[in-house]
Scaffold this motif. Sequence first.
Motif, PDB file in Angstrom:
ATOM      1  N   VAL A  54      -6.666   0.061  48.065  1.00  0.00           N
ATOM      2  CA  VAL A  54      -7.179  -1.273  47.759  1.00  0.00           C
ATOM      3  C   VAL A  54      -8.073  -1.217  46.525  1.00  0.00           C
ATOM      4  CG1 VAL A  54      -8.552  -3.206  48.620  1.00  0.00           C
ATOM      5  CG2 VAL A  54      -7.052  -1.948  50.180  1.00  0.00           C
ATOM      6  N   ALA A  55      -8.958  -0.233  46.482  1.00  0.00           N
ATOM      7  CA  ALA A  55      -9.871  -0.097  45.352  1.00  0.00           C
ATOM      8  C   ALA A  55      -9.145   0.296  44.078  1.00  0.00           C
ATOM      9  CB  ALA A  55     -10.941   0.940  45.687  1.00  0.00           C
ATOM     10  N   ALA A  56      -8.042   1.047  44.202  1.00  0.00           N
ATOM     11  CA  ALA A  56      -7.337   1.538  43.017  1.00  0.00           C
ATOM     12  C   ALA A  56      -6.479   0.480  42.356  1.00  0.00           C
ATOM     13  CB  ALA A  56      -6.459   2.728  43.399  1.00  0.00           C
ATOM     14  N   CYS A  57      -6.088  -0.556  43.083  1.00  0.00           N
ATOM     15  CA  CYS A  57      -5.140  -1.535  42.549  1.00  0.00           C
ATOM     16  C   CYS A  57      -5.796  -2.419  41.494  1.00  0.00           C
ATOM     17  CB  CYS A  57      -4.597  -2.408  43.678  1.00  0.00           C
ATOM     18  SG  CYS A  57      -3.399  -3.631  43.091  1.00  0.00           S
ATOM     19  N   PRO A  58      -5.260  -2.453  40.276  1.00  0.00           N
ATOM     20  CA  PRO A  58      -5.888  -3.238  39.209  1.00  0.00           C
ATOM     21  C   PRO A  58      -5.660  -4.735  39.314  1.00  0.00           C
ATOM     22  CG  PRO A  58      -3.902  -2.203  38.391  1.00  0.00           C
ATOM     23  CD  PRO A  58      -4.109  -1.669  39.786  1.00  0.00           C
ATOM     24  N   THR A  59      -4.757  -5.163  40.196  1.00  0.00           N
ATOM     25  CA  THR A  59      -4.482  -6.592  40.323  1.00  0.00           C
ATOM     26  C   THR A  59      -4.861  -7.150  41.688  1.00  0.00           C
ATOM     27  OG1 THR A  59      -2.190  -6.163  41.005  1.00  0.00           O
ATOM     28  CG2 THR A  59      -2.600  -6.475  38.642  1.00  0.00           C
ATOM     29  N   ALA A  60      -5.577  -6.362  42.491  1.00  0.00           N
ATOM     30  CA  ALA A  60      -5.986  -6.783  43.840  1.00  0.00           C
ATOM     31  C   ALA A  60      -4.783  -7.243  44.658  1.00  0.00           C
ATOM     32  CB  ALA A  60      -7.043  -7.878  43.758  1.00  0.00           C
ATOM     33  N   ALA A  61      -3.680  -6.493  44.549  1.00  0.00           N
ATOM     34  CA  ALA A  61      -2.449  -6.858  45.251  1.00  0.00           C
ATOM     35  C   ALA A  61      -2.388  -6.294  46.665  1.00  0.00           C
ATOM     36  CB  ALA A  61      -1.240  -6.370  44.455  1.00  0.00           C
ATOM     37  N   ILE A  62      -3.310  -5.392  47.018  1.00  0.00           N
ATOM     38  CA  ILE A  62      -3.256  -4.711  48.310  1.00  0.00           C
ATOM     39  C   ILE A  62      -4.386  -5.202  49.204  1.00  0.00           C
ATOM     40  CG2 ILE A  62      -3.206  -2.471  49.465  1.00  0.00           C
ATOM     41  CD1 ILE A  62      -2.438  -1.237  46.763  1.00  0.00           C
ATOM     42  N   THR A  63      -4.045  -5.518  50.451  1.00  0.00           N
ATOM     43  CA  THR A  63      -5.024  -6.004  51.424  1.00  0.00           C
ATOM     44  C   THR A  63      -4.989  -5.103  52.657  1.00  0.00           C
ATOM     45  OG1 THR A  63      -4.677  -8.274  50.679  1.00  0.00           O
ATOM     46  CG2 THR A  63      -5.784  -7.974  52.801  1.00  0.00           C
ATOM     47  N   LEU A  64      -6.169  -4.728  53.118  1.00  0.00           N
ATOM     48  CA  LEU A  64      -6.289  -3.899  54.311  1.00  0.00           C
ATOM     49  C   LEU A  64      -6.730  -4.771  55.480  1.00  0.00           C
ATOM     50  CD1 LEU A  64      -6.273  -1.101  55.657  1.00  0.00           C
ATOM     51  CD2 LEU A  64      -8.641  -0.811  54.888  1.00  0.00           C
ATOM     52  N   GLY A  65      -5.829  -4.966  56.429  1.00  0.00           N
ATOM     53  CA  GLY A  65      -6.132  -5.747  57.623  1.00  0.00           C
ATOM     54  C   GLY A  65      -5.617  -5.013  58.847  1.00  0.00           C
ATOM     55  N   GLU A  66      -4.885  -5.703  59.673  1.00  0.00           N
ATOM     56  CA  GLU A  66      -4.230  -5.035  60.804  1.00  0.00           C
ATOM     57  C   GLU A  66      -3.287  -3.950  60.293  1.00  0.00           C
ATOM     58  OE1 GLU A  66      -4.464  -5.447  64.153  1.00  0.00           O
ATOM     59  OE2 GLU A  66      -6.097  -6.892  63.955  1.00  0.00           O
TER      60      GLU A  66
END
Length: 265
Positions: free
Chosen positions: A201-213
Amino acid sequence: MDIDRTTQLYFSPTHTTRKIVEAIARGIGAAESDRIDLTPPSGTWQPAAVIGGLAIIGAPVYGGRLPAEAISRLRRISGNGTPAVIVAVYGNRAYEDALLELRDVAREIGFAPIAAGAFIGEHSYSGAATPIAAGRPDAADLQLAEEFGTAAREKLRRLGPAAEWPLLPVPGTFPYKEWPGLAGIAPLTREASCVRCGVCVAACPTAAITLGETVTTDAERCIKCCACVKSCAPAARLMDNPRLQQVAEMLSANCRERKEPETFL
């Protein structure tokens, strides 16, 4: 013109461009060096202005062009006539129109390019099964980058008034080549291996990754930089899409011959 300060300005999801820019700065040897990292998602940093000194502007090459994200973020920077060294970093295939595009964008936002380089970095799609310029930039690349920085500094010292500087010639063709990209696909998460650390999540430059369930990726926002894959210690992020795998295998098979940096002064 003596140089007392450099500004390192780069978009570098997998850190290869950053390493080259830093090596060039070491070769320039200015007493002070500022840093503008355009890699994090746009909402986490503010537009900036560069005044004086010498800027080093770096971006990766995607399909022979600059990433659209890099261009949009560069356009939030004001150069104010500052001389610049520009550098495109590519994965041992070809940089095609990317260096020309970077020169043109740099001039558009107010920089005055006086030197340019095309360097090699490990390809975003490189992996254990499909190595593509693995480990680059290596020590030899970084040494050449330092020497290039020194040469750019000496050139700037010899130059006359800025109004007399000629347009820096670099390879490339305008209109730039079309690059359709690989829309709608993205790396996946192997949930059984995921430790939910949030590094991807932190590495993605476009905030494309979400950590949820679960870990979810917005494929439309993903730029296929593979920063999430390369930063995932348990190897839970992977390129499992057949189209991505096909491209990686083609590049690994056809781009094995080592290419060397090219510089233009």
